[in-house]
Design an enzyme around this catalytic site. Structure first.
Site, short mmCIF file in Angstrom:
data_model
loop_
_atom_site.label_atom_id
_atom_site.label_comp_id
_atom_site.label_asym_id
_atom_site.label_seq_id
_atom_site.Cartn_x
_atom_site.Cartn_y
_atom_site.Cartn_z
N GLU A 198 -3.62 -3.81 -3.04
CA GLU A 198 -3.72 -5.28 -4.10
C GLU A 198 -3.75 -5.21 -5.42
O GLU A 198 -3.37 -5.28 -6.61
CB GLU A 198 -4.64 -5.96 -4.03
CG GLU A 198 -5.29 -6.56 -2.36
CD GLU A 198 -5.06 -5.83 -1.29
OE1 GLU A 198 -4.60 -4.69 -1.34
OE2 GLU A 198 -6.11 -6.56 -0.23
N ASN A 200 0.73 -1.39 0.05
CA ASN A 200 0.39 0.09 -0.20
C ASN A 200 1.21 1.29 -0.09
O ASN A 200 2.13 1.48 0.91
CB ASN A 200 -0.55 -0.04 1.10
CG ASN A 200 -0.75 -0.54 1.96
OD1 ASN A 200 0.49 -0.73 3.47
ND2 ASN A 200 -1.32 0.10 3.57
N CYS A 220 -10.65 -3.49 -4.44
CA CYS A 220 -9.47 -4.44 -4.23
C CYS A 220 -9.92 -5.39 -5.26
O CYS A 220 -10.05 -6.73 -6.13
CB CYS A 220 -8.22 -5.00 -3.47
SG CYS A 220 -7.68 -3.68 -3.43
N GLU A 267 0.64 5.05 0.87
CA GLU A 267 -0.69 6.50 0.49
C GLU A 267 -0.81 7.77 0.79
O GLU A 267 1.25 8.00 0.76
CB GLU A 267 -0.51 5.68 1.99
CG GLU A 267 -1.11 4.99 2.88
CD GLU A 267 -1.60 4.82 3.90
OE1 GLU A 267 -1.66 5.15 5.72
OE2 GLU A 267 -2.28 3.76 4.86
N ASN A 268 -1.36 8.74 0.82
CA ASN A 268 -0.70 9.57 0.60
C ASN A 268 -1.19 10.84 1.31
O ASN A 268 -2.76 10.55 1.56
CB ASN A 268 -1.31 9.69 -0.57
CG ASN A 268 -0.64 11.39 -1.73
OD1 ASN A 268 -1.74 12.46 -0.98
ND2 ASN A 268 -0.44 11.55 -2.24
N ALA A 269 -0.72 11.98 1.97
CA ALA A 269 -1.40 13.19 2.45
C ALA A 269 -3.03 13.74 2.03
O ALA A 269 -3.44 13.59 3.10
CB ALA A 269 -0.81 13.96 2.23
N SER A 270 -3.01 13.45 1.27
CA SER A 270 -4.52 13.58 0.37
C SER A 270 -5.40 12.22 0.65
O SER A 270 -5.03 11.17 -0.28
CB SER A 270 -4.51 14.06 -0.94
OG SER A 270 -5.61 14.30 -1.30
N TYR A 271 -5.33 11.79 1.40
CA TYR A 271 -5.48 9.96 1.76
C TYR A 271 -6.24 9.40 0.32
O TYR A 271 -6.08 8.59 0.65
CB TYR A 271 -7.15 10.12 2.69
CG TYR A 271 -6.29 9.84 4.09
CD1 TYR A 271 -4.80 10.85 4.54
CD2 TYR A 271 -6.90 9.89 5.51
CE1 TYR A 271 -4.73 10.59 5.80
CE2 TYR A 271 -7.06 9.87 6.59
CZ TYR A 271 -5.39 11.24 6.96
OH TYR A 271 -4.34 11.42 7.90
N1 THU Z 1 -4.81 -1.58 2.28
C1 THU Z 1 -4.79 -2.27 1.33
O1 THU Z 1 -3.71 -2.40 1.23
N2 THU Z 1 -5.74 -3.64 1.02
C2 THU Z 1 -6.48 -3.62 1.47
O2 THU Z 1 -7.69 -4.73 0.73
C3 THU Z 1 -6.96 -2.81 3.02
C4 THU Z 1 -6.72 -1.89 3.14
C5 THU Z 1 -4.44 0.05 3.03
C6 THU Z 1 -5.57 0.92 2.13
C7 THU Z 1 -4.73 1.85 3.25
O3 THU Z 1 -2.67 2.06 2.91
C8 THU Z 1 -4.39 1.09 4.56
O4 THU Z 1 -4.32 -0.42 4.18
C9 THU Z 1 -5.84 1.20 6.11
O5 THU Z 1 -7.08 0.88 5.17
#
Ligand code: THU
Length: 163
Positions: free
Chosen positions: A75, A62, A115, A64-68
Site C-alpha cells: 500500500e 510488498n 499503511c 521485503e528485505n533480509a533486514s526485515y
Molecule cells: N504487508 C503488506 O504489504 N501490506 C499490509 O497491509 C500488511 C502486510 C506485507 C509486509 C510483509 O512483506 C508481508 O506482508 C508480511 O507481513
C-alpha cells in the site's frame, strides 16, 4: 457523561461482477501487482493499486528485505509512488489484494496500521475520502468508503497546528 458511538459501513460483495467497472479494473491491477511482489521471507504477497482523480492508476507490491524492517508494504509503495509521480492529484480509491503462499483463506487482509496512517495522510491533505477495496486470493470483496472509517480518531497535521 457524553458518549460517542463510532460506526462504519463495510460493504461486502460476493464477487467482482457486483463492483463498478472502475473498482473491477483497480482490483485486477492490484491482483496483477501481487504476483510481482518480492516476499521471499513471509511468502505473503500483497498488491495494491491506487486510482487517481486524473484517471491514472499507480500500483505497488510488498518489497521485503533480509533486514526485515527495511522492507515496505504494498500500500505504501503504491501511494508514495502516487505522491511522487502525481503530486497534488487526489487519490480516489485503493484496491488491495493479499494472499499467502502457504495458508489459503478467503478472508480479505486489511491494511496494517502503518499503511492506514500513510493513506490517511493523503485523505487529510486532499480533504476527500479514499475508498478501500480488499480481496484475498478468492472469496468476497470488502469495501470501505473512506480510510477514516477504519482509522477512527486518527492523528493528523491538525494536531501539529498546521491546518
Ligand atoms: N504487508 C503488506 O504489504 N501490506 C499490509 O497491509 C500488511 C502486510 C506485507 C509486509 C510483509 O512483506 C508481508 O506482508 C508480511 O507481513
Amino acid at each position: 457523561m457524553e458518549k460517542k458511538r463510532i460506526v462504519f459501513d463495510l460493504l461486502i460483495f460476493e464477487d467482482e461482477g457486483e463492483l463498478s467497472q472502475n473498482d473491477r479494473k483497480l482490483l485486477s491491477a492490484a491482483e496483477a501487482a501481487r504476483k510481482n511482489a518480492y516476499a521471499p521471507y513471509s511468502r505473503f504477497k500483497v498488491g495494491a493499486a491506487a486510482l487517481l482523480e486524473n484517471g491514472e492508476m499507480v500500483i505497488g507490491n510488498n518489497q521485503e528485505n533480509a533486514s526485515y524492517p527495511s522492507g515496505l508494504c504494498a500500500e505504501r509503495v503504491a501511494v508514495f509512488q502516487a505522491g511522487a509521480r502525481f503530486p497534488g492529484i487526489a487519490i480516489v480509491s485503493v484496491a488491495i489484494s493479499a494472499a499467502s503462499e502457504e495458508h489459503v483463506t478467503d478472508v480479505p487482509a486489511a491494511p496494517c496500521g502503518n499503511c492506514r496512517q500513510a493513506i490517511m495522510e493523503y485523505e487529510h491533505k486532499q480533504q476527500s475520502p479514499i475508498s478501500i477495496l480488499l480481496k484475498a486470493e478468492k472469496g468476497p470483496i470488502f469495501k470501505c468508503n473512506a480510510m477514516a472509517d477504519i482509522l477512527p480518531l486518527a492523528f493528523n497535521s491538525s494536531f501539529l497546528g498546521d491546518s
